[in-house]
Each structure stands twice: as C-alpha cells, then as structure tokens.
Design a protein around this motif. Structure first.
Motif, mmCIF file in Angstrom:
data_model
loop_
_atom_site.group_PDB
_atom_site.id
_atom_site.type_symbol
_atom_site.label_atom_id
_atom_site.label_comp_id
_atom_site.label_asym_id
_atom_site.label_seq_id
_atom_site.Cartn_x
_atom_site.Cartn_y
_atom_site.Cartn_z
ATOM 1 N N TRP A 161 0.948 -0.850 0.067
ATOM 2 C CA TRP A 161 -0.155 0.083 -0.037
ATOM 3 C C TRP A 161 0.916 1.365 -0.015
ATOM 4 C CZ3 TRP A 161 -5.441 0.210 2.219
ATOM 5 C CH2 TRP A 161 -5.910 -1.030 1.824
ATOM 6 N N HIS A 162 0.948 2.096 -0.453
ATOM 7 C CA HIS A 162 1.210 4.152 -0.108
ATOM 8 C C HIS A 162 0.628 4.292 0.894
ATOM 9 C CE1 HIS A 162 2.083 2.690 -4.664
ATOM 10 N NE2 HIS A 162 2.918 4.409 -4.781
ATOM 11 N N TYR A 163 1.150 5.255 1.379
ATOM 12 C CA TYR A 163 0.938 6.241 3.020
ATOM 13 C C TYR A 163 1.317 7.641 2.890
ATOM 14 C CZ TYR A 163 6.092 7.100 3.842
ATOM 15 O OH TYR A 163 6.979 7.121 3.168
ATOM 16 N N ARG A 204 6.408 13.914 7.466
ATOM 17 C CA ARG A 204 6.415 11.846 6.535
ATOM 18 C C ARG A 204 6.677 10.584 7.546
ATOM 19 N NH1 ARG A 204 9.215 12.005 0.355
ATOM 20 N NH2 ARG A 204 9.624 10.295 0.132
ATOM 21 N N HIS A 205 7.486 11.066 8.261
ATOM 22 C CA HIS A 205 8.227 9.711 8.842
ATOM 23 C C HIS A 205 7.038 9.581 9.339
ATOM 24 C CE1 HIS A 205 12.299 11.548 7.947
ATOM 25 N NE2 HIS A 205 12.946 10.859 8.654
ATOM 26 N N PHE A 206 7.158 7.497 10.039
ATOM 27 C CA PHE A 206 6.303 6.802 11.186
ATOM 28 C C PHE A 206 7.244 7.475 12.546
ATOM 29 C CE2 PHE A 206 3.758 3.707 9.083
ATOM 30 C CZ PHE A 206 3.891 4.919 8.094
ATOM 31 N N ASP A 249 10.978 5.466 3.912
ATOM 32 C CA ASP A 249 11.144 5.034 2.102
ATOM 33 C C ASP A 249 12.553 4.772 2.323
ATOM 34 O OD1 ASP A 249 11.005 6.266 -0.627
ATOM 35 O OD2 ASP A 249 12.397 7.128 -0.227
ATOM 36 N N ALA A 250 12.988 4.632 3.252
ATOM 37 C CA ALA A 250 14.749 3.632 3.441
ATOM 38 C C ALA A 250 14.470 2.024 3.521
ATOM 39 C CB ALA A 250 15.989 4.202 4.733
ATOM 40 N N VAL A 251 13.057 1.624 3.834
ATOM 41 C CA VAL A 251 12.524 0.626 3.927
ATOM 42 C C VAL A 251 12.154 0.049 3.032
ATOM 43 C CG1 VAL A 251 11.824 -1.409 5.772
ATOM 44 C CG2 VAL A 251 12.683 0.855 6.773
ATOM 45 N N TYR A 252 11.061 0.877 2.887
ATOM 46 C CA TYR A 252 9.892 0.575 0.881
ATOM 47 C C TYR A 252 9.372 1.443 0.473
ATOM 48 C CZ TYR A 252 8.166 -2.371 5.779
ATOM 49 O OH TYR A 252 8.391 -3.482 7.197
ATOM 50 N N PRO A 253 10.427 1.667 -0.499
ATOM 51 C CA PRO A 253 10.520 3.012 -1.209
ATOM 52 C C PRO A 253 9.491 2.877 -1.742
ATOM 53 C CG PRO A 253 13.045 1.174 -1.318
ATOM 54 C CD PRO A 253 11.937 0.638 -0.321
ATOM 55 N N ASP A 254 9.323 4.646 -1.618
ATOM 56 C CA ASP A 254 8.527 5.061 -3.644
ATOM 57 C C ASP A 254 6.942 4.321 -3.022
ATOM 58 O OD1 ASP A 254 10.885 5.758 -4.957
ATOM 59 O OD2 ASP A 254 10.698 3.425 -6.171
ATOM 60 N N ARG A 255 6.602 4.661 -1.855
ATOM 61 C CA ARG A 255 4.963 4.475 -1.196
ATOM 62 C C ARG A 255 4.510 5.252 -1.026
ATOM 63 N NH1 ARG A 255 5.364 -1.374 0.829
ATOM 64 N NH2 ARG A 255 6.690 -2.304 -1.191
ATOM 65 N N PHE A 256 5.555 6.568 -0.724
ATOM 66 C CA PHE A 256 4.591 7.904 -0.111
ATOM 67 C C PHE A 256 4.198 9.069 -0.773
ATOM 68 C CE2 PHE A 256 4.680 12.779 0.815
ATOM 69 C CZ PHE A 256 4.658 12.890 1.554
#
Length: 207
Positions: free
Chosen positions: A57-59, A81-83, A116-123
């Motif tokens: 999913w995107h977030y 942007r960060h969790f 983004d460092a763990v799951y790129p291009d989801r933001f």
C-alpha cells in the motif's frame, strides 16, 4: 515534548483560517482509494499502517494529518513524512530495526522511521479518503470489521481533531469539513484481536 506541543498548537492556529484542520489518523492508499485509520494512541494505527505499507500500500502518514476542503471532496495531507513508532514493533517487522532513529520530541519510548529507506516509493503527499476505520484493540482471538452509521462516525471523528475544541472562531467551518469527510466515506470499526497481533499481514484479508 512541551515545546513541541506548544509549536504544534500554534501552527494549527495559523493554518485553520486557511481551511487546514488537524486530524489524529493514519492515511493509506490502495488502488487510488484513500483509507483513514483513526483511534486513540495505542489503538494500533501505526502498526496497521506499517503492515499495509509492507504489503504494497501507499501511505500519507502514520498518525498525523491535515484535512482541507477541495474540489473533489475533503482531502487528507501529510503532516509529517516519517513514522513515529514504538521500537517493540521491530520484533514483528525486523527490517525496520536498523532504520529507527532517536526521537527529537523528548519521548524516549518511540522512534522515528524513514519509511522510504525500508519500503521505497510508497509515499504520497495526499489522498481523498473514501473509507474511515476506527481502530480498537480488544482481548479477542479474532478481529472484526463492523460497519457504523454516519452519526456515530462523526462523533468518533470529532474526538480525533483536537483543534475543534480550542479554536471557537472557526468551529462551524471545521465541523462542516468533518461532516463532509464522513459523508464522502464508508465508516467501520475495527476490533483488532490477537490474530492481528500475531499476523499483522492479516489486516489485508480483513479489509
């Protein structure tokens, strides 16, 4: 933490006359449809959001959003942007452990995660929410997703927008925006049981 909260309240005061309102919610996107997960701290929003991002999913955000009226309806925008996560989640999501960073807000129990460092291009910076899900952790073996009516959904939504209660000058416009958000969405209550704790990926099956 007190300085951060003081700054946050001031920022919300500055933004509300321009039609931006705070919302304590996680924003996710699947197939172009916006989902908001709402609930008190500790209700499972961030872990649910992280599990869904892991599954593709995107977030928009894990628990802090701004909402504003737009031509397409009420829009949700990323506030940060960060969790902001409890490190204990690294037991269920071991891939995040090397990327958790110290908090800058005086809360020693949570850490920032650059997703983004763990799951790129989801933001994605914004979405139009069409589904509202109010999360609650319950002592049951199986989780349940229960539809709720729009009146109940609005009452629950109001509890997740703190500035509704301290900025009287714009309360009517603010409340109207929340009503529109409920009107454009389907609303549910997620009773998160033991199965979601043991298998976070099951959230996609439930949804």
């Amino acid at each position: 933490l007190s300085k951060y909260n003081f700054f946050l309240i001031g920022l919300i005061h500055l933004l509300s006359p321009w039609g931006f309102y705070d919302l304590h919610a996680a924003g996710l996107i699947r197939d172009g449809i916006g989902y908001l997960f709402l609930g008190e701290s500790g209700s499972g929003k961030s872990s649910t959001a992280l599990s869904l991002v892991r599954q593709g999913w995107h977030y928009v955000s894990d628990d802090a959003l701004l909402v504003r009226p737009s031509a397409d309806g009420i829009e949700a925008l990323a506030f940060r942007r960060h969790f902001y996560l409890d490190p204990v989640l690294s037991h269920q999501f071991p891939e995040i452990a090397p990327h958790l960073k110290g908090s800058a807000m005086g809360d020693h129990t949570k850490r920032f995660l650059d997703v983004d460092a763990v799951y790129p291009d989801r933001f994605q910076p914004s979405c139009i929410p069409r589904v509202l899900i109010y999360t609650q952790i319950v002592p049951q073996p199986e989780s349940k997703l229960i539809p709720i009516d729009k009146t109940t959904a609005l009452i629950k939504l109001m509890r997740q927008s703190a500035s509704l209660f301290f900025k009287r000058q714009v309360v009517n416009v603010h409340l109207e925006a929340l009503k529109r958000l409920v009107s454009q969405s389907y609303s549910y209550e997620l009773l998160a049981g033991r199965d979601l704790y043991e298998r976070p990926e099951k959230i996609t099956e439930i949804l």
